[in-house]
Design a protein around this motif. Structure first.
Motif, PDB file in Angstrom:
ATOM      1  N   ALA A 181       0.836  -1.207   0.000  1.00  0.00           N
ATOM      2  CA  ALA A 181       0.000   0.000   0.000  1.00  0.00           C
ATOM      3  C   ALA A 181       0.870   1.256   0.000  1.00  0.00           C
ATOM      4  CB  ALA A 181      -0.920  -0.010   1.217  1.00  0.00           C
ATOM      5  N   MET A 182       1.948   1.234   0.775  1.00  0.00           N
ATOM      6  CA  MET A 182       2.773   2.445   0.845  1.00  0.00           C
ATOM      7  C   MET A 182       3.486   2.705  -0.484  1.00  0.00           C
ATOM      8  SD  MET A 182       5.314   3.849   3.759  1.00  0.00           S
ATOM      9  CE  MET A 182       4.297   3.183   5.027  1.00  0.00           C
ATOM     10  N   VAL A 183       3.972   1.644  -1.110  1.00  0.00           N
ATOM     11  CA  VAL A 183       4.662   1.816  -2.394  1.00  0.00           C
ATOM     12  C   VAL A 183       3.661   2.332  -3.441  1.00  0.00           C
ATOM     13  CG1 VAL A 183       5.916   0.635  -4.242  1.00  0.00           C
ATOM     14  CG2 VAL A 183       6.416   0.087  -1.856  1.00  0.00           C
ATOM     15  N   ALA A 184       2.446   1.767  -3.443  1.00  0.00           N
ATOM     16  CA  ALA A 184       1.430   2.218  -4.413  1.00  0.00           C
ATOM     17  C   ALA A 184       1.120   3.693  -4.197  1.00  0.00           C
ATOM     18  CB  ALA A 184       0.167   1.373  -4.270  1.00  0.00           C
ATOM     19  N   GLU A 185       0.988   4.090  -2.944  1.00  0.00           N
ATOM     20  CA  GLU A 185       0.663   5.491  -2.625  1.00  0.00           C
ATOM     21  C   GLU A 185       1.771   6.434  -3.125  1.00  0.00           C
ATOM     22  OE1 GLU A 185       0.140   6.238   1.636  1.00  0.00           O
ATOM     23  OE2 GLU A 185       0.675   8.340   1.232  1.00  0.00           O
ATOM     24  N   LEU A 193      12.771  -2.152  -2.059  1.00  0.00           N
ATOM     25  CA  LEU A 193      12.831  -3.193  -3.106  1.00  0.00           C
ATOM     26  C   LEU A 193      11.625  -3.133  -4.029  1.00  0.00           C
ATOM     27  CD1 LEU A 193      13.948  -6.250  -0.929  1.00  0.00           C
ATOM     28  CD2 LEU A 193      15.343  -5.019  -2.605  1.00  0.00           C
ATOM     29  N   MET A 194      10.487  -2.689  -3.467  1.00  0.00           N
ATOM     30  CA  MET A 194       9.249  -2.768  -4.238  1.00  0.00           C
ATOM     31  C   MET A 194       9.058  -1.590  -5.195  1.00  0.00           C
ATOM     32  SD  MET A 194       8.671  -5.676  -3.263  1.00  0.00           S
ATOM     33  CE  MET A 194       7.411  -5.845  -4.499  1.00  0.00           C
ATOM     34  N   PHE A 195      10.000  -0.637  -5.181  1.00  0.00           N
ATOM     35  CA  PHE A 195       9.971   0.396  -6.223  1.00  0.00           C
ATOM     36  C   PHE A 195      10.495  -0.151  -7.546  1.00  0.00           C
ATOM     37  CE2 PHE A 195       9.795   3.350  -2.614  1.00  0.00           C
ATOM     38  CZ  PHE A 195       8.790   4.197  -3.065  1.00  0.00           C
ATOM     39  N   THR A 196      11.250  -1.237  -7.479  1.00  0.00           N
ATOM     40  CA  THR A 196      11.914  -1.735  -8.693  1.00  0.00           C
ATOM     41  C   THR A 196      11.561  -3.189  -9.026  1.00  0.00           C
ATOM     42  OG1 THR A 196      13.779  -2.307  -7.295  1.00  0.00           O
ATOM     43  CG2 THR A 196      13.938  -0.210  -8.461  1.00  0.00           C
ATOM     44  N   GLY A 206       4.690  -6.197  -8.717  1.00  0.00           N
ATOM     45  CA  GLY A 206       3.744  -7.054  -7.997  1.00  0.00           C
ATOM     46  C   GLY A 206       3.828  -6.888  -6.491  1.00  0.00           C
ATOM     47  N   SER A 207       3.180  -7.809  -5.781  1.00  0.00           N
ATOM     48  CA  SER A 207       3.133  -7.711  -4.319  1.00  0.00           C
ATOM     49  C   SER A 207       4.437  -8.199  -3.691  1.00  0.00           C
ATOM     50  CB  SER A 207       1.987  -8.586  -3.792  1.00  0.00           C
ATOM     51  OG  SER A 207       2.121  -8.746  -2.395  1.00  0.00           O
TER      52      SER A 207
END
Ligand code: NAD
Ligand code: ZN
Length: 358
Positions: A77-81, A110-113, A116-117
């Motif tokens: 959720a934070m990365v999506a925001e 890590l989830m900026f690059t 998916g989840s």
């Protein structure tokens, strides 16, 4: 096969070294629009400390709720925001807090690059792309998360770390001034994570000279703190921070053992946090670590700490079996404890008996 290890990148160490954070981040702010994402433990919300964070107008600062241990859905959720803001990726994700906030920072970067989840990446070596730069700044010591290659997350199916080549932080700032406000017994519980890491690393089949050297030194410093008259002197704050670092590094060259294998089970069916959960479990592990359990109790006595009793009494038989299931999946840990034939020794009955004593 030997693991090609990648612990933390650069290390800034010393009392009040936090004040150099602005210089470190300044080197990364190469464009006018470069921004930093700060994640700060909720303890600091409203405190003067927030004014010391080198925040630029384009930066984002999030206060992190630490009621629960990190969840994949919160990471996602934070990365999506942040992605939704259209500012591009941050030049560093900075985690200021305990294991929870540092693990959030290590996962979110890590989830900026990676698409998916974050739940897709729980386990060893699933992350394929390097994340954005990550800075970790512990404000409570013991977990070793500041140096480890793991970010422990609870996902829809399991509580398991994301671990691999790109998971350790790039920059660590170790400032002993930051941990002095941690209240008891929280400080003791988290500190004991370090003690238990060392005892487990130093007792088992995956030992090595490298792991032993780090673990023995960490344990030596740790004993100076917790077997002393006053564990909370400024010098002892500094020692605790270093012991945590060395203990975390020692594990990288060894493995955790019976206490962690059982406390992961406990964490699955209760909301007991890692530090306290480990203390509750370790207190029952004389069979595995007889001398250390005695020493642990002596440290509790000297520091006026009591461990909650009867925490498994209200659990259903299904929940007890679930804890055993989870514990038995941690095959690396049990093989470290009891060797290749561990399944003959670590039976469901044995684990049930131990859980019921807690
Ligand atoms: P924590 O992050 O759970 O924080 C404990 C409490 O201390 C919180 O209430 C927090 O607000 C408070 N706190 C933090 N700094 C403070 C300060 N300076 N003054 C006053 N209060 C302060 O603590 P922890 O034990 O460091 O972390 C536990 C987490 O670490 C768990 O989620 C566990 O899974 C994880 N962990 C990760 C690794 C790893 O290698 N990545 C290893 C062990 C544990
Ligand atoms: Zn631990």
């Amino acid at each position: 096969m030997f693991r090609n290890l990648k612990p933390v990148g650069r290390i800034l160490y010393g009392r009040n070294s936090f004040d150099q954070l602005g210089d470190i981040l300044g080197e990364l702010r190469i464009k006018k629009e470069s921004y930093v994402l700060f994640l700060v433990d909720e303890y600091f919300d409203g405190k003067d400390f927030l004014k010391r964070i080198p925040l630029e107008p384009q930066d984002i600062l999030k206060i992190i709720d630490v009621t629960d241990e990190p969840k994949t859905k919160t990471v996602d959720a934070m990365v999506a925001e942040i992605k939704g803001l259209g500012k591009g990726n941050p030049v560093s994700v900075v985690g200021i807090g305990g294991g929870i906030v540092m693990d959030y920072a290590k996962a979110i970067r890590l989830m900026f690059t990676n698409e998916g989840s974050s739940a897709l990446y729980q386990g060893l070596d699933f992350i394929k792309n390097r994340g954005v730069h990550c800075t970790v700044i512990p404000t409570i010591s013991g977990t070793g998360a500041e140096v480890s290659m793991t970010t422990v997350l609870t996902g829809p199916i399991k509580k398991l770390g994301i671990k691999g080549n790109f998971t350790a932080a790039d920059q660590l700032v170790m400032d002993p001034e930051l941990i002095k406000t941690v209240p008891e017994p929280i400080r003791f519980y988290t500190a004991m994570d370090c003690y238990i890491h060392n005892i487990e690393a130093l007792n088992g089949h995956r030992r090595s000279v490298m792991g032993d050297s780090l673990g023995i030194e960490s344990l030596r410093i740790f004993r100076e703190i917790y077997l002393s008259e006053d564990s909370r002197t400024p010098e002892n704050e500094e020692k605790l921070m270093v012991a945590s670092y060395l203990g975390g590094l020692s594990l990288t060259y060894s493995e955790v053992g019976a206490c962690h294998a059982m406390s992961y089970g406990l964490a699955t069916v209760t909301d007991i946090h890692h530090g306290l959960g480990n203390c509750i479990v370790f207190n029952q592990l004389e069979e595995f670590y007889p001398e250390a359990v005695k020493e642990f109790r002596e440290m509790m006595r000297l520091n006026n700490i009591e461990i909650p009793q009867g925490v498994t009494a209200s659990l259903t038989p299904e929940q007890i079996e679930k804890m055993i299931d989870v514990s038995l999946t941690l095959v690396f840990m049990w093989a470290h404890v009891s060797g290749p034939d561990w399944e003959k020794i670590i039976t469901r009955d044995k684990l049930r008996g131990l859980y019921l004593k807690m």
